[in-house]
Design an enzyme around this catalytic site. Sequence first.
Site, PDB file in Angstrom:
ATOM      1  N   SER A 194       0.846  -1.190   0.000  1.00 59.25           N
ATOM      2  CA  SER A 194       0.000   0.000   0.000  1.00 59.25           C
ATOM      3  C   SER A 194       0.890   1.252   0.000  1.00 59.25           C
ATOM      4  O   SER A 194       1.678   1.443  -0.918  1.00 59.25           O
ATOM      5  CB  SER A 194      -0.957  -0.033   1.187  1.00 59.25           C
ATOM      6  OG  SER A 194      -2.007   0.891   1.027  1.00 59.25           O
ATOM      7  N   HIS A 231      -8.301  -4.896  -1.212  1.00 57.40           N
ATOM      8  CA  HIS A 231      -7.036  -4.370  -0.712  1.00 57.40           C
ATOM      9  C   HIS A 231      -6.320  -5.357   0.196  1.00 57.40           C
ATOM     10  O   HIS A 231      -5.090  -5.398   0.231  1.00 57.40           O
ATOM     11  CB  HIS A 231      -7.307  -3.066   0.056  1.00 57.40           C
ATOM     12  CG  HIS A 231      -6.086  -2.253   0.336  1.00 57.40           C
ATOM     13  ND1 HIS A 231      -5.325  -1.700  -0.667  1.00 57.40           N
ATOM     14  CD2 HIS A 231      -5.482  -1.898   1.495  1.00 57.40           C
ATOM     15  CE1 HIS A 231      -4.314  -1.028  -0.137  1.00 57.40           C
ATOM     16  NE2 HIS A 231      -4.380  -1.139   1.177  1.00 57.40           N
ATOM     17  N   ASP A 237      -9.689  -3.822  -5.543  1.00 53.26           N
ATOM     18  CA  ASP A 237      -9.164  -2.931  -4.506  1.00 53.26           C
ATOM     19  C   ASP A 237      -9.715  -1.523  -4.709  1.00 53.26           C
ATOM     20  O   ASP A 237      -9.601  -0.946  -5.794  1.00 53.26           O
ATOM     21  CB  ASP A 237      -7.633  -2.913  -4.584  1.00 53.26           C
ATOM     22  CG  ASP A 237      -6.981  -2.251  -3.387  1.00 53.26           C
ATOM     23  OD1 ASP A 237      -7.673  -1.543  -2.644  1.00 53.26           O
ATOM     24  OD2 ASP A 237      -5.773  -2.445  -3.204  1.00 53.26           O
TER      25      ASP A 237
END
Length: 725
Positions: A567, A688, A653
């Site tokens: 991320s 995610h 995501d």
Amino acid sequence: MSDSAQSSPAQPPVAPRHPVSREWHGVTRTDDYEWLREKDSPEVLAHLEAENAWTEQATAHLADLRASLFEETRARTKETDLSVPTRNRGWWFYGRTFEGKEYGASCRVPVSDPDDWTPPVPDADAKVDEPALPGEEVLLDLNELAEGHEFFSLGGSALSLDDTLLAYSVDTAGDERYTVRVKRLADGTLLDDVVEGVLGGVTWHPDSTSFFYTTVDEAWRSDKVWRHRLGTSQAEDELVHHETDARYWVAVGRSRDDRWLYVVSGSKTTTEWSILDTTDEQAQFTVFHPRTDGLEYHLESAVIADAPAFLVLHNGTGPDFELAVSPPAPATPAQWAPLVAHDPAVRLEDVDAFATHLVLHQRSEGLTQLRILPLGPDGVGEGHLVEFDRAVYTIGSGSNPEFTQPTVRLGYTSLAVPSSVYDYDVRTRELTLLRRTPVLGGFDVDDYEEHRLWATARDGVQVPVSLVCRKGAHDGGRPLPTLLYGYGAYEASIDPYFSVPRLSLLDRGAAFAIAHVRGGGEMGRRWYDEGKLDHKPNTFNDFVDVARHLVETGWSSPETLVAEGGSAGGLLMGAVVNQAPELFAGVVANVPFVDALTTMLDATLPLTIGEYEEWGNPEADPDVYALMSSYAPYDNVAAVDYPPILAETSLNDTRVLYVEPAKWIAKLRATAVGRRDFLLRTEMSAGHGGVSGRYKAWHDRAFSLAWILDRMGLAHAAPDRASQP
């Protein structure tokens, strides 16, 4: 059909270039691969599938190693297991897992002795059709809920305060938009109530006839709080709060003593709480203290000197926060009486209030701490720390839902110590180990050694590093293949934690290290402030300087040092590999935020506006544009010899869109020189957090670890048998 779709799996896909140019602040920016953003385009999907086929082909030689790594994780894990029961409103609650099943079940049994806070010990070996404790009631079996779905995630579950209803939310796509259902516990039937598009779980009103939930806007910002009354349709739900400032998100919750409902609006730098006293049937939500730019505060309902009060944790007197006491009503900072003063050496992070004590969550010198403050008729007494003797560890409060409980449930772990659950008796200061996550196959904590290292950054700042390896592996200064992990954003601290899959890495002779770079919160608020906005390059510089420290001090070598982050940590990976590609043997970037400038230039994308206080606004400010242009990984791909890179993402995501790593890998493959060993792996039905289900997650991690071991030269290394199953 696209060029990439026609490529043989024996060759990497080549994404066609479709240049799009725009001018920003007098600078023309050309993007060859923005077309990959069209998620529903057959050409885009074909390209992603071609990338997956190439990745599978390029890693086929690791298939046996992946299978071994998966089996090692499985053999070390007690698959049929359960959690330590937690007491709340006359019940003991616990979770169960079963061998061969992806998901667990949540259960409860009645409390038999109201005066006994010692949790019962369920039968850890009970079969799936057997109760682990007498009188067991299964509240939710997640395997049943997940049946027929390739992806499944529980957003949350909450019992009504009269203990008759269970509201739970599920996501079966991976986009973090949940559907709420309500189960009647007496007969297991579902009510007709269905609430869709919810972010996470729900909060019950104490009347047990209604609950609150939040929804998101088109930019995936939680902006509305709703009240749903049982027996009505979602179209009739009451809008309780609408947050119109695009910088702010909104959340809803209930105090531990069940008296107060809260609606919280917050940005990266400012918060505002609204409160509702549920003992007053005529009460409405009222702002506690109006938002003031830069002022963050958190409320906790408490009883101080036998009088109701609010605890206010705030940064009004210093960046590392102060704990104050306020009347239980709207109040100005002038009415917040200091309880624990601001201390620049101690970052106060949270506070929990109970009938007889307070628990203050704090950190100092990069380590987490719990401070216990006793309560008495005269107010708050002298506090003390719950102490452990390891050099590197993580301690945190566990599930403590009962306002009257005399114990504190806490969790403890380190890089070498599996997750451990303790009860701390506030009256006697006795610490009781209730459970340590079992690790099968001869695992012994003493077979591993942990270190706290300090690397000197290029500006002279000391950056902490946590490291673990097999005992004696580094004797004589022998360099170790090392996996170096980093994040460095949002004041999120990557504290030391135990991992079963990581043992397969350590037992093959590698080390694992965490670079606690600026942008995180490990060293207090200043650590965060020095790694955001104009200071963001410190995050990348710190990681590179830690890597150089490991090499220069003999811990590792560039030939065997692999970096990993996800991320915002994926942005870190992209930035450091541009800055110092020669330092790394490989880089793993999970759901990486590598096309940061494109994202931050588009206010219609999820999360962008709310991120201005983290990264700045490059659309409005030419200086921010120039700074982000200087470090955004996608924009700075150059004709250099990059180390091998594995980028992993998910099609659904909503936080970091799949298009970012897809564009990045395409540009790397077209621009880099030398090896050009770049892989993109896209999970086509996840979000995610990656795949759902523990066995799928183990397979997923085995894939990454096999690639990492290969980059380290350890793909054929035999693991140390001392801790092997």
